[in-house]
Write an enzyme that holds these catalytic residues in place. Structure first.
Site, mmCIF file in Angstrom:
data_model
loop_
_atom_site.group_PDB
_atom_site.id
_atom_site.type_symbol
_atom_site.label_atom_id
_atom_site.label_comp_id
_atom_site.label_asym_id
_atom_site.label_seq_id
_atom_site.Cartn_x
_atom_site.Cartn_y
_atom_site.Cartn_z
ATOM 1 N NE ARG A 117 -2.392 0.046 3.690
ATOM 2 C CZ ARG A 117 -3.523 0.149 4.014
ATOM 3 N NH1 ARG A 117 -4.244 -1.209 3.986
ATOM 4 N NH2 ARG A 117 -4.253 1.095 4.204
ATOM 5 C CB THR A 118 3.650 2.350 2.086
ATOM 6 O OG1 THR A 118 3.048 2.263 3.140
ATOM 7 C CG2 THR A 118 4.386 3.605 2.141
ATOM 8 C CE LYS A 144 26.799 -12.843 6.046
ATOM 9 N NZ LYS A 144 27.489 -11.813 6.569
ATOM 10 N NE ARG A 172 7.193 0.101 5.466
ATOM 11 C CZ ARG A 172 5.998 0.357 5.627
ATOM 12 N NH1 ARG A 172 5.778 1.597 4.978
ATOM 13 N NH2 ARG A 172 5.166 -0.330 5.972
ATOM 14 C CG HIS A 213 5.024 5.568 7.834
ATOM 15 N ND1 HIS A 213 5.421 6.181 6.717
ATOM 16 C CD2 HIS A 213 4.299 4.455 7.481
ATOM 17 C CE1 HIS A 213 4.803 5.420 5.970
ATOM 18 N NE2 HIS A 213 4.083 4.768 6.355
#
Ligand SMILES: [Zn+2]
Lengths: 306, 430
Positions: free
Chosen positions: A56-57, A84, A106, A134
């Site tokens: 969604r973001t 890694k 993010r 956020h």
């Protein structure tokens, strides 16, 4: 405005107001238009760098950048040392070489965007870092409150839930305080951080005691895994003590609104009938997120085109 | 090859200038206007002489992480920092939990020849905290291990800790505890307080350290054993140790240079150079640690020198390894925190950085007074210069110093190990 948006604390009252006003102008400019697109960021490159899944973001930022005519690159990466994979620094240098004008980051680790900002020339926008912040969520929440209630100064906002682990709560406390709101945090004591005494908020353990004085109730998502770590005994008890149901909603002042950053646990922190009620702004928050993110990208990138 | 050094005009412990004649590994003469034919002469006017520093807590990383540090590079860093002996922690790969590994480390130290490397043995097999390592075999080996520690991990099981404390009495060993209640520090990233709340980093509460120290002093008292507490970092820890000492418990403890100087404010930029375990605490804790070191509650400054490869620090905070370099700047930090504040004089500093750590580690040749007949282990310090630390100039293989770009007082000009210079004019001799 600062070059990066890493924390809601990066914004003073003027910056925050400018972003909200710009979002309103963008909304007005696009209202009723068939082609929802502005040419502002043509030729600029926005990278969505997501180390943590959040469809969604990411979609919200992607759409925001595209509506400003920017080129958008989606870069899904895995955390560095853990898997890694390529390190954060190497990723940063790669994006730098590609000429990213803005990097929307993010990450599951608090502070990762701050590290990134040290290694790149472009603007870094924190799209959620671990249990830290956020900021664009807080901006869209503030925008939503202002649209519904007409103001932010003096508005009484009650934020309920897992404050300890919530980046939404941290950014909202900082931003809403800057904008003049009065904030009350409600949670079981286990889900409030040690050191909260220095925050510009009131704290309560009793949701029922504060609801009658709330213009806004913002419910935070509570993760089931917190129960396993003994932050609370059971989902049922949590819901009973800190969930927002119809009975509690009835106590709210007449114009009060109910917010949730999503995704919701219906039946846990919020009852379905509350989420779907007229007080709920949950769907609006999503569309407002788009406008606010457009405003942020525009203000961070638009000013000094190459 | 005999060695004969005449050090002219040096001020032992910052007191009146004298000449020191070092012959065949010992201090042969102390006096004014000494002459010695064939002696190499070092004009030490303005310099202060202290007994060679002794570090109770060094990570040399060999075997296993030679990309971060080796016994050779770590020894050089130690000598440049004024040390003549270091205790090499056991968390290598393989772990120093057998006579074979401690003997290997000890031999590598002898080959490097810059400081005496005293290996620390692991308390439990593989540092796993479940089964005692062969402590007696390590004590009986040529490495003569006397200090045992699972450093990096806490011996959290109280029954195992009790047995370890008891068992090492047979060879007068000591358990050096990394005090960290593991259940209270799961996922912990920084000191728990105002800043952890703001930065969204999981907190490492002071009580996780203090609870273990309180338990361990009670255990040590109960079984009549000696206990050493590694890197105390909180006001509460100092209080607990002070009270235990007043009650007659045989407890000693150490503090790191960084906990004497830096606070959790440095975490604000999320730069993992400041990530360390135990974490940087508050200014109030720093004050208490300095006061505790001054009044003797804290016995020693120990560096917890922890070299890390670049990629383990140039990353996200949560993924970075904890630890910072310490050997080369320890004395300078101590001077800033303790001498310049008037909390300790040079004799006091020598006590906390040489005399007492040597006694705790049972290194007979170290921490001795600067007197005729004593081993010629000493460091010459210029107290009047100030220098800006450059990470590029470090002798350590790693670069993770928290002091880069910081100006610090004092400089090690020369270090002598058994009468031979390991450092001259600020340069390592091998
Ligand atoms: Zn340790």
């Amino acid at each position: 405005m600062k070059r990066h948006l890493l924390s809601a604390a990066d914004l003073d009252l003027g910056d925050a107001t400018l972003i909200l006003d710009t979002a309103a102008q963008i909304d007005a400019a696009l209202a009723g238009r068939e082609v929802k697109k502005l040419p502002t960021l043509r030729g600029r490159t926005v990278v969505n760098l997501f180390f943590e899944d959040s469809t969604r973001t990411r979609i919200s930022f992607e759409l925001a950048a595209k509506r400003l005519s920017a080129d958008v690159i989606n870069f899904a990466a895995k955390g560095s040392s853990v898997s890694k994979g390529e390190s954060l620094k190497d990723t940063a240098l790669t994006l730098e070489a590609m000429g990213a004008d803005a990097i929307v980051c993010r990450h599951s680790a608090s502070g990762a965007p701050h590290r990134l900002a040290e290694w790149v020339q472009g603007s870094v926008i924190n799209a959620g870092d671990g249990t830290h912040e956020h900021p664009t969520q807080a901006l869209l929440d503030a925008y939503t409150i202002r649209r519904r209630l007409g103001r932010l100064d003096g508005v009484r906002v009650t934020i309920v839930g897992d404050v300890l682990h919530s980046r939404v709560a941290r950014s909202n406390v900082l931003l809403l305080d800057t904008l003049g709101a009065q904030i009350t945090l409600v949670a079981p004591p286990t889900l409030l951080p040690v050191g909260i005494g220095s925050w510009p908020v009131e704290v309560s353990y009793d949701l029922d005691a504060v609801l009658a004085k709330a213009d806004v109730v913002m419910m935070l998502r509570v993760q089931q895994e917190r129960m396993n770590a003994s932050y609370f005994p059971s989902a049922r008890e949590y819901s009973r003590r800190y969930g927002l149901d119809a009975r509690r909603m009835a106590v709210l002042p007449e114009d009060a609104i109910v917010m949730h950053p999503g995704p919701m646990n219906r039946g846990m922190e919020i009852a379905a009938e509350v989420a779907d009620s007229v007080r709920s702004t949950i769907v609006e928050q999503v569309s407002n997120g788009l406008s606010v993110r457009m405003a942020v990208l525009y203000l961070l990138l638009g000013g000094d085109s190459k | 090859m005999t060695s004969l050094w005449l050090i002219r005009g040096v001020r032992p412990y910052g007191e009146d200038p004298v000449d020191l004649l070092l012959r065949d590994g010992a201090i042969a003469e102390v006096g004014v206007g000494l002459v010695a034919k064939d002696a190499e002469v070092l004009d030490a006017g303005g310099l202060i002489a202290l007994p060679g520093l002794v570090d109770l807590h060094t990570h040399l990383r060999e075997p296993g992480r030679e990309d971060a540090e080796t016994v050779q590079t770590g020894s050089r860093a130690a000598a440049l920092g004024g040390f003549t002996a270091v205790h090499a922690m056991a968390n290598t790969d393989p772990v120093a939990d057998t006579a074979g590994v401690v003997e290997q480390v000890w031999r590598l130290g002898r080959e490097a020849g810059l400081v005496d490397v005293a290996p620390v043995g692991a308390v439990t097999v593989g540092l796993a905290g479940t089964q005692l390592a062969e402590l007696g075999a390590m004590a009986d080996s040529p490495a003569r291990v006397r200090v045992f520690s699972d450093d990096g991990f806490c011996v959290a099981d109280p029954a195992l800790m009790r047995r370890a404390l008891e068992y090492v009495k047979a060879f007068d060993g000591v358990i050096a505890q990394h005090a960290e209640e593991p259940r209270l520090t799961q996922g912990a990233q920084m000191h728990e307080g105002v800043l952890s709340a703001r930065l969204g980093l999981a907190g490492w509460p002071s009580v996780a350290e203090e609870a273990i120290i309180a338990r361990d002093v009670l255990l040590a008292a109960h079984v009549g054993s000696r206990l050493h507490v590694c890197h105390v970092s909180t006001r509460g820890s100092v209080d607990i140790v002070a009270r235990a000492k007043a009650d007659g418990v045989a407890v000693t403890c150490e503090v790191t240079p960084h906990h004497l100087l830096l606070t959790d404010e440095y975490v604000t930029g999320y730069d993992p150079l400041f990530k360390v375990n135990p974490p940087l605490r508050t200014a109030d804790d720093v004050d208490a640690l300095r006061a505790g070191l001054a009044d003797g509650t804290i016995d020693a400054i120990a560096t917890d020198h922890a070299p890390h490869a670049m990629e383990d620090k140039e990353c996200e905070w949560a993924m970075a390894r904890p630890g910072m370099l310490g050997l080369e700047q320890a004395l300078s930090v101590a001077v800033e925190a303790m001498i310049e504040t008037g909390l300790l004089d040079w004799r006091g500093l020598a006590d906390r950085m040489s005399v007492r750590p040597a006694r705790i580690g049972q290194l007979d040749g170290h921490g001795q007074p600067l007197e005729v007949g004593r081993p010629a282990n000493l460091v010459l310090v210029d107290p009047d210069v100030r220098r800006v630390v450059s990470s590029a100039d470090l002798a350590s293989r790693a670069r993770n110093t928290p002091y880069a770009q910081r100006e610090l007082p004092a400089r090690v000009v020369a270090t002598f190990l058994r009468g031979r210079p390991t450092v001259l004019d600020g340069k390592a001799q091998r």
